[in-house]
Design an enzyme around this catalytic site. Sequence first.
Site, mmCIF file in Angstrom:
data_model
loop_
_atom_site.group_PDB
_atom_site.id
_atom_site.type_symbol
_atom_site.label_atom_id
_atom_site.label_comp_id
_atom_site.label_asym_id
_atom_site.label_seq_id
_atom_site.Cartn_x
_atom_site.Cartn_y
_atom_site.Cartn_z
ATOM 1 N N HIS A 133 0.802 -1.225 0.000
ATOM 2 C CA HIS A 133 0.000 0.000 0.000
ATOM 3 C C HIS A 133 0.839 1.281 0.000
ATOM 4 C CE1 HIS A 133 -3.496 -2.407 0.154
ATOM 5 N NE2 HIS A 133 -3.639 -2.550 1.459
ATOM 6 N N HIS A 165 -9.857 1.839 0.364
ATOM 7 C CA HIS A 165 -9.772 0.698 1.287
ATOM 8 C C HIS A 165 -10.888 0.735 2.346
ATOM 9 C CE1 HIS A 165 -7.933 -2.561 3.450
ATOM 10 N NE2 HIS A 165 -6.862 -2.557 2.687
ATOM 11 N N GLU A 205 -11.430 -3.946 -2.929
ATOM 12 C CA GLU A 205 -10.442 -2.970 -3.388
ATOM 13 C C GLU A 205 -10.201 -3.199 -4.874
ATOM 14 O OE1 GLU A 205 -7.005 -3.542 -0.578
ATOM 15 O OE2 GLU A 205 -8.533 -4.713 0.447
HETATM 16 C C1 GLA Z 1 -5.129 -5.316 2.037
HETATM 17 C C2 GLA Z 1 -4.240 -6.494 2.092
HETATM 18 C C3 GLA Z 1 -4.400 -7.194 3.401
HETATM 19 C C4 GLA Z 1 -4.129 -6.244 4.544
HETATM 20 C C5 GLA Z 1 -5.009 -5.029 4.410
HETATM 21 C C6 GLA Z 1 -4.679 -3.986 5.434
HETATM 22 O O1 GLA Z 1 -6.434 -5.668 1.891
HETATM 23 O O2 GLA Z 1 -4.451 -7.384 1.026
HETATM 24 O O3 GLA Z 1 -3.521 -8.284 3.472
HETATM 25 O O4 GLA Z 1 -2.796 -5.848 4.542
HETATM 26 O O5 GLA Z 1 -4.884 -4.463 3.138
HETATM 27 O O6 GLA Z 1 -4.642 -4.485 6.723
#
Ligand code: GLA
Length: 349
Positions: free
Chosen positions: A105, A175, A312
């Site tokens: 991210h 997110h 997402e």
């Molecule tokens: C995304 C990732 C997860 C986790 C979340 C945040 O969805 O795929 O593995 O890291 O973000 O906690």
Amino acid sequence: MSKVSGTPFGVTKKGEEVRELTLDNGTISCKIITFGATVRTLTVPGRDGAVDVVLGYDTLAEYEENGGYFGAVVGRYANRIAGGRFVLNGKEYTLARNDGPNHLHGGNVGYSHRVWTVEEAGADRAVLTLDSPDGEEGYPGHLQARVTYALEGSALSIHYEAVSDRDTPCNLTNHSYFNLSGQGSGDVLAHKVQLFCSAYTPAGETSIPLGTVDPVEGTPMDLRVPTPIGAHIGEPFQQLVWGHGYDHNFVVDGQPGALRPAARVCSQATGVGMEVETNSPGMQFYTANFVENGRKGKGGAVYSSRHGFCLETQHFPDTPNQPGFPSATLKAGERYDQTTRFRFFLLEG
Ligand code: GLA
């Protein structure tokens, strides 16, 4: 350039002022904070009144300190890049390894943790921009990102744009953790989910895709017909074991670039249904597996693993290292253009 809009939502540890904007079109409403261009509330009609369907916090400090990216726009590259490295145009780039051995991210201070500028704030529309300098978190090129939130009837539409002066990987998403029974109402295992996705990208133990695109058919990843989220989540299927539940990139059926249905999710408890449309090639379906028990949320809510789900919309994880995946390179001077619509409706009966 930006005039002062919205109301104060605190000051970051670095001393930057954060504002909160309210959008309302009489059918749905939401609150957006400039920290991370984060959706903090999203209120939609339910069978017995309005329901806030996203997890969030009351204070800026919690957004700054807690993990999980609640409601935020993530970038420059949403999801993972293996080993925090990639090669682009013959040059190797090194990024933070902030998720075990991998980059996640956008790194230590991704777009989710930056304060965005308000370019426009209307009653039912807000435009936020972010200036991301060349070399920020290791990425090449000065990138200018722009996110438009617009309420359209019973839908929240999110339009992502970006331009860069050098070629760079770019993958922006939101997110939000949804709970259509109402944020803070417990787990989402009884929600029925339908993903318009016939394939997914299986991943290894640290969630990096293995490189194949596999059919969902015959596996617990087959969610093509409405299925309770909890129906198969605990099965001893290697992918679910490694992911601690669903945390996988699904390949959205149809043509990337065209806005098409990606998911439909419903709660019988409130009668709230949500339909997701996107022009992205993929979508991470994540069941809040890493939200620890007892995390304090908005208005006295207490969250735990499986108390929300994320959809997402994205380029496939680790695309910069996966030549077989649809390219996630934003070429210098070209425009990144991603749209995702979350439309809400009431179930019959
Ligand atoms: C995304 C990732 C997860 C986790 C979340 C945040 O969805 O795929 O593995 O890291 O973000 O906690």
